[in-house]
Design an enzyme around this catalytic site. Structure first.
Site, PDB file in Angstrom:
ATOM      1  N   GLY A 170      36.742  40.302  -5.942  1.00  0.00           N
ATOM      2  CA  GLY A 170      38.010  39.763  -5.470  1.00  0.00           C
ATOM      3  C   GLY A 170      38.181  38.363  -6.027  1.00  0.00           C
ATOM      4  O   GLY A 170      37.222  37.604  -6.102  1.00  0.00           O
ATOM      5  N   ALA A 196      36.151  33.435  -6.046  1.00  0.00           N
ATOM      6  CA  ALA A 196      35.838  34.838  -6.297  1.00  0.00           C
ATOM      7  C   ALA A 196      34.688  35.276  -5.405  1.00  0.00           C
ATOM      8  O   ALA A 196      33.863  34.457  -4.980  1.00  0.00           O
ATOM      9  CB  ALA A 196      35.472  35.049  -7.765  1.00  0.00           C
ATOM     10  N   ASP A 197      34.649  36.571  -5.155  1.00  0.00           N
ATOM     11  CA  ASP A 197      33.533  37.146  -4.422  1.00  0.00           C
ATOM     12  C   ASP A 197      33.294  38.553  -4.953  1.00  0.00           C
ATOM     13  O   ASP A 197      34.226  39.348  -5.068  1.00  0.00           O
ATOM     14  CB  ASP A 197      33.812  37.198  -2.919  1.00  0.00           C
ATOM     15  CG  ASP A 197      32.522  37.345  -2.139  1.00  0.00           C
ATOM     16  OD1 ASP A 197      31.931  36.316  -1.782  1.00  0.00           O
ATOM     17  OD2 ASP A 197      32.079  38.490  -1.922  1.00  0.00           O
ATOM     18  N   THR A 198      32.046  38.827  -5.305  1.00  0.00           N
ATOM     19  CA  THR A 198      31.662  40.137  -5.836  1.00  0.00           C
ATOM     20  C   THR A 198      30.829  40.871  -4.799  1.00  0.00           C
ATOM     21  O   THR A 198      29.883  40.306  -4.249  1.00  0.00           O
ATOM     22  CB  THR A 198      30.870  39.981  -7.147  1.00  0.00           C
ATOM     23  OG1 THR A 198      31.687  39.300  -8.107  1.00  0.00           O
ATOM     24  CG2 THR A 198      30.459  41.333  -7.711  1.00  0.00           C
TER      25      THR A 198
END
Length: 196
Positions: free
Chosen positions: A105, A68-70
């Site tokens: 994401g 995940a990437d914020t």
């Protein structure tokens, strides 16, 4: 299936635990650069998929990796993790008194080659903050591991966030409702105990 969390984020670890999911953490050092033509949700999805690709070769057939990437977006500007207190203050100064979007994401990739990539968006409204409030938060929370230089679950969220449109947990770093649904589709959730 065995769930692998490819993140060092204590918030993501806690959210998966709160979902009741058993998981193992695996960490690889993966660059977080993205093509300059990408905007907003596409950046978060690209980064999540890019991270998952680094884990693909090491997955067993019965494993699924979650990456995940914020990111925090003020219009089309991506505000990443601040390098120091001055950059954190500049970011928070830009965010205060305005609304911005948080995109997380997520990529779920299985050892047998299946992959799903998705993102979730939450709009965060901040009240106007004083320089003293911003300085206090940076000095006490040291938010250098957080996109946009803040955590909604921190003191600054308690005093500054006036309204959210979308998932609170997405702002914390994982859209748990979507993760649950996508793991279910992949057949990667444990059976839920039924009431006696």
């Amino acid at each position: 299936m065995k769930l692998i969390l490819a993140s060092n984020s204590p918030r993501r670890r806690q959210l998966l635990a709160d979902l009741g999911l058993a998981y193992e953490t695996r960490l690889l050092d993966v660059a977080e650069d993205f093509p300059p033509h990408l905007r907003r949700a596409a950046v978060a999805e690209y980064l999540a998929a890019h991270k998952a690709a680094a884990y693909a070769a090491g997955l067993a057939p019965d494993e699924v990796v979650l990456t995940a990437d914020t990111i925090v977006c003020l219009e089309d500007d991506v505000l990443n993790k601040p390098a120091d207190a001055a950059e954190a203050a500049a970011m928070l100064g830009r965010l205060q008194g305005r609304a911005h979007d948080v995109f997380t994401g997520v990529c779920l990739r299985t050892g047998d080659g299946r992959q799903v990539v998705f993102s979730d968006r939450t709009t965060v409204h901040f009240r106007a903050l004083s320089p003293a409030e911003i300085g206090h938060y940076i000095a006490t929370a040291r938010p250098f591991d957080k996109a946009g230089a803040y955590g909604a679950q921190d003191w600054i969220g308690l005093v500054g966030v006036t309204r959210l449109e979308g998932s609170y947990f997405n702002v914390m770093g994982l859209p748990t409702h979507r993760v649950w649904e996508e793991l279910k589709k992949l057949g990667a959730l444990p059976a839920l105990p039924s009431a006696a």
